[in-house]
Design a protein around this motif. Sequence first.
Motif, PDB file in Angstrom:
ATOM      1  N   VAL A   6      76.650  27.059  -4.868  1.00  0.00           N
ATOM      2  CA  VAL A   6      75.687  26.896  -4.979  1.00  0.00           C
ATOM      3  C   VAL A   6      75.812  24.608  -4.960  1.00  0.00           C
ATOM      4  O   VAL A   6      76.052  24.542  -5.832  1.00  0.00           O
ATOM      5  CB  VAL A   6      74.263  27.099  -5.956  1.00  0.00           C
TER       6      VAL A   6
ATOM      7  N   SER B 103      68.469  19.798  -0.330  1.00  0.00           N
ATOM      8  CA  SER B 103      67.853  21.115  -0.675  1.00  0.00           C
ATOM      9  C   SER B 103      68.862  21.996  -1.475  1.00  0.00           C
ATOM     10  O   SER B 103      70.214  21.386  -1.041  1.00  0.00           O
ATOM     11  CB  SER B 103      67.771  21.820   1.416  1.00  0.00           C
TER      12      SER B 103
ATOM     13  N   ARG C 202      72.347  25.138  -0.705  1.00  0.00           N
ATOM     14  CA  ARG C 202      72.231  26.028   0.052  1.00  0.00           C
ATOM     15  C   ARG C 202      74.172  26.388  -0.550  1.00  0.00           C
ATOM     16  O   ARG C 202      75.168  25.825  -1.812  1.00  0.00           O
ATOM     17  CB  ARG C 202      72.655  25.933   1.637  1.00  0.00           C
TER      18      ARG C 202
END
Length: 302
Positions: free
Chosen positions: A202, A208, A210
């Motif tokens: 990740v 953020s 992803r």
Amino acid sequence: MSRTLRRLLAGIVLLMAVVAAVVLFWLDRVGAFVHVEPHFAGTCQPLPLPGSAEDIRIDRSGAVAYLSVLDRGAVAEGQDATGTILRVDLRSEPIAAAPAIESAPEGFRPRGLSLFTAPEGSQTLFVLSDPRHAPHTVEVFRREGDGAFVHSETLHNPLLFSPHSIAAVSPSQFYVTNDTGARSAFERFTELTFGRAISTVVYYDGHSMRVVDDAIAQASGIAASADGGRIYVGQAGARSVRVYSRDSSTGDLAWVEDVKVYSSPDNLDIAEDGGIWVAAHPNLLALEKHLHNPDLRVATQI
């Protein structure tokens, strides 16, 4: 003997052969037949700690090692234990551990950690935490001058469902490995038995998170090259280290190669000359027995 009975016996023999082949494949994959002859040309000095050190990161410019420490024996017994980060001055004599953080967030149970030093000298410490009865987190500590690290931020995300290790590439960006990708008992069985490559890496871009790879065989340790252009991930299920080329503008990873190490890698560290140090477990079956009984000593490799 009737034809039906002969077919039944043949089917039973075939089934037993398949089961035996699967068991032998699994035993070989976890290193059950590996024997390691102890050897070491250096010297060791024991360092007493208030718990076990899950991870270590070395600040070579300051000759300081940072350890994530937690009494995992107490945790295994169900106690509400918390941990800390300790620093070890590698030039001190005798060698000793001292607190590295001013204070810890509530329920702090540190696991993997990563130290990022900016070009101007400022330092940020990223620590994976597994608080009791709460989601996994990334705890961010920033160093104030030459003093201790001060907690500045807590990050959490559903993508961090089984975090193992973390590698920072800037004061606000990092990669985390999840050591399993299984979301069900069946997926976990196939992952452990057949080495299915379903665990993930990740990426956090500062805003953020992803997934940047979801086809890793039990991802373990992770490390970044000094220039951030290469990312290395241990594959415990494939007994190898995966090498990626990193796009610094997007954080995307491009597969370069898988390097066999013939042992199950755990934590990784990058040496000053760019070489990769790999802490590995040659026999995962023996390791599992050790985790249930610490008195059973098992081999590890570097």
